[in-house]
Design a protein around this motif. Structure first.
Motif, PDB file in Angstrom:
ATOM      1  N   LYS A  25     -30.225  31.965 -24.278  1.00 36.32           N
ATOM      2  CA  LYS A  25     -29.567  30.902 -23.498  1.00 36.32           C
ATOM      3  C   LYS A  25     -29.830  29.558 -24.182  1.00 36.32           C
ATOM      4  O   LYS A  25     -30.602  28.721 -23.702  1.00 36.32           O
ATOM      5  N   ILE A  26     -29.177  29.361 -25.314  1.00 34.42           N
ATOM      6  CA  ILE A  26     -29.456  28.207 -26.153  1.00 34.42           C
ATOM      7  C   ILE A  26     -29.032  26.911 -25.472  1.00 34.42           C
ATOM      8  O   ILE A  26     -29.730  25.888 -25.568  1.00 34.42           O
ATOM      9  N   SER A  27     -27.883  26.929 -24.786  1.00 38.61           N
ATOM     10  CA  SER A  27     -27.426  25.708 -24.116  1.00 38.61           C
ATOM     11  C   SER A  27     -28.418  25.279 -23.043  1.00 38.61           C
ATOM     12  O   SER A  27     -28.667  24.083 -22.852  1.00 38.61           O
ATOM     13  N   SER A  28     -29.014  26.250 -22.337  1.00 40.99           N
ATOM     14  CA  SER A  28     -30.030  25.929 -21.320  1.00 40.99           C
ATOM     15  C   SER A  28     -31.265  25.329 -21.980  1.00 40.99           C
ATOM     16  O   SER A  28     -31.875  24.394 -21.444  1.00 40.99           O
ATOM     17  N   ALA A  29     -31.626  25.865 -23.154  1.00 41.33           N
ATOM     18  CA  ALA A  29     -32.783  25.340 -23.881  1.00 41.33           C
ATOM     19  C   ALA A  29     -32.551  23.879 -24.272  1.00 41.33           C
ATOM     20  O   ALA A  29     -33.464  23.044 -24.148  1.00 41.33           O
ATOM     21  N   PHE A  30     -31.344  23.534 -24.705  1.00 43.42           N
ATOM     22  CA  PHE A  30     -31.053  22.156 -25.101  1.00 43.42           C
ATOM     23  C   PHE A  30     -30.961  21.234 -23.888  1.00 43.42           C
ATOM     24  O   PHE A  30     -31.267  20.041 -23.995  1.00 43.42           O
ATOM     25  N   ARG A  31     -30.588  21.770 -22.721  1.00 41.14           N
ATOM     26  CA  ARG A  31     -30.617  20.961 -21.498  1.00 41.14           C
ATOM     27  C   ARG A  31     -32.054  20.585 -21.144  1.00 41.14           C
ATOM     28  O   ARG A  31     -32.343  19.453 -20.753  1.00 41.14           O
ATOM     29  N   VAL A  32     -32.953  21.565 -21.287  1.00 45.51           N
ATOM     30  CA  VAL A  32     -34.369  21.287 -21.040  1.00 45.51           C
ATOM     31  C   VAL A  32     -34.875  20.253 -22.044  1.00 45.51           C
ATOM     32  O   VAL A  32     -35.668  19.364 -21.703  1.00 45.51           O
ATOM     33  N   LEU A  33     -34.389  20.356 -23.278  1.00 49.22           N
ATOM     34  CA  LEU A  33     -34.794  19.415 -24.321  1.00 49.22           C
ATOM     35  C   LEU A  33     -34.411  17.988 -23.932  1.00 49.22           C
ATOM     36  O   LEU A  33     -35.195  17.041 -24.120  1.00 49.22           O
ATOM     37  N   LYS A  34     -33.220  17.819 -23.345  1.00 50.25           N
ATOM     38  CA  LYS A  34     -32.790  16.492 -22.905  1.00 50.25           C
ATOM     39  C   LYS A  34     -33.688  15.976 -21.787  1.00 50.25           C
ATOM     40  O   LYS A  34     -34.082  14.803 -21.773  1.00 50.25           O
ATOM     41  N   ASP A  35     -34.014  16.861 -20.840  1.00 51.91           N
ATOM     42  CA  ASP A  35     -34.929  16.471 -19.757  1.00 51.91           C
ATOM     43  C   ASP A  35     -36.291  16.084 -20.316  1.00 51.91           C
ATOM     44  O   ASP A  35     -36.922  15.127 -19.852  1.00 51.91           O
ATOM     45  N   MET A  36     -36.727  16.828 -21.305  1.00 51.84           N
ATOM     46  CA  MET A  36     -38.017  16.584 -21.948  1.00 51.84           C
ATOM     47  C   MET A  36     -38.073  15.163 -22.518  1.00 51.84           C
ATOM     48  O   MET A  36     -39.049  14.421 -22.303  1.00 51.84           O
TER      49      MET A  36
END
Length: 236
Positions: A25-36
Motif C-alpha cells: 500500500k505505497i500510496s498509504s505509506a506516502f500519506r503517512v510520510l506527509k503526516d510525519m
C-alpha cells in the motif's frame, strides 16, 4: 495519542510506513510520510529503506532513484539494506547490469556487500543465462565474504538449472573438498543430469568422491549411474 496531546515521533511513523510498504500500500505509506513531515518529524534512513523496498516491489525504479537523490541532498547515507533493496528491484526488473554498478558504488564507499547482495546478483545473472558474469560475481563474493557454503550451493544449483553441467560439477566437487553439508545441494539432480548427458564416468566419479569423503547421502543417487552402465552393457 493526538487527543492526549502526545506527538508521535519518527520511530512510530516509520513503523506505519514499513507496514504499509510490506502490504504493497505505497500510496498509504506516502500519506503517512506527509503526516510525519507535517508534525515536524524528520525522515530517517529507516523511512527511505521502507519506501525503497515498497517501490521496488512495484517495479517503480525511477521513483527509487528519486529517493536516492533526495537522501544525498538530506545528508542521509544509504546502508547495506538500502543497496540490497535497490539491487533486488533492479534485478527483478531485468536490469542486472545496472545493479552491478551499485555493487561497485558500495565498494567505493567502503560499504561491504553481504551474502544476500551476492545471492541476488548471482541468481539474476543466471536467470538471464549470463553465467560468465554470474561466476565472476561468485568469485568476488568469495573474496569478500569468504568461502560460505550458501554461496557454493546457490551457484551450483543455479548453474545446474541453467544446464551448465560441467561448472555445476566443478562447484560441487569443490564443496565436497571443503566438507560442506549436502542439504542445500541438488546433487541427486546433478548426478541424474550428468548421466542423461551420457557422462557416466563423471557421475561415477562423484559417487566415489562422496563415499571417499565419508558422506551419508541418498542411495537413490546410484540408480541413474547403474542404469546408464547397464544400458551400455558394462555389467561389471
Amino acid at each position: 495519542m493526538m487527543a492526549k496531546n502526545l506527538r508521535p515521533d519518527s520511530a512510530i511513523y516509520d513503523t506505519f510506513i514499513l507496514s504499509f510498504c510490506k502490504q504493497g500500500k505505497i500510496s498509504s505509506a506516502f500519506r503517512v510520510l506527509k503526516d510525519m513531515e507535517r508534525n515536524g518529524c524528520s525522515r530517517t534512513l529507516q523511512t527511505y529503506n521502507s519506501l525503497i523496498s515498497g517501490l521496488g516491489s512495484k517495479g517503480e525504479i525511477f521513483e527509487i532513484y528519486g529517493l536516492m537523490d533526495e537522501m544525498r541532498e538530506r545528508g542521509i547515507s544509504p546502508d547495506i539494506y538500502t543497496y540490497n533493496n535497490i539491487i533486488t528491484a533492479l534485478c527483478e526488473g531485468g536490469k542486472a547490469n545496472d545493479a552491478t554498478s551499485l555493487l561497485h558504488e558500495m565498494l567505493d564507499k567502503g560499504i561491504s556487500p553481504n551474502v544476500s547482495t551476492f545471492k541476488i546478483l548471482i541468481k539474476a545473472f543466471c536467470k538471464s543465462s549470463d553465467f560468465k558474469v554470474a561466476f565472476e560475481i561468485f568469485e568476488v563474493a568469495l573474496s569478500i565474504c569468504g568461502h560460505k557454503e550458501v554461496l557454493y550451493s546457490l551457484t551450483c544449483n543455479e548453474f545446474l538449472a541453467g544446464g551448465q553441467l560441467s561448472e555445476a560439477k566443478d562447484l560441487f566437487e569443490a564443496s565436497l573438498d571443503r566438507f560442506f553439508t549436502l542439504k542445500d545441494f541438488m546433487y541427486k539432480d546433478l548426478i541424474d543430469k550428468i548421466c542423461q548427458d551420457e557422462r557416466l564416468d563423471d557421475a561415477d566419479y562423484l559417487l566415489h568422491k562422496l563415499i571417499d569423503k565419508g558422506y551419508g547421502f541418498d542411495h537413490s543417487s546410484f540408480m541413474p549411474v547403474i542404469d546408464g552402465f547397464s544400458k551400455r552393457g558394462n555389467k561389471h
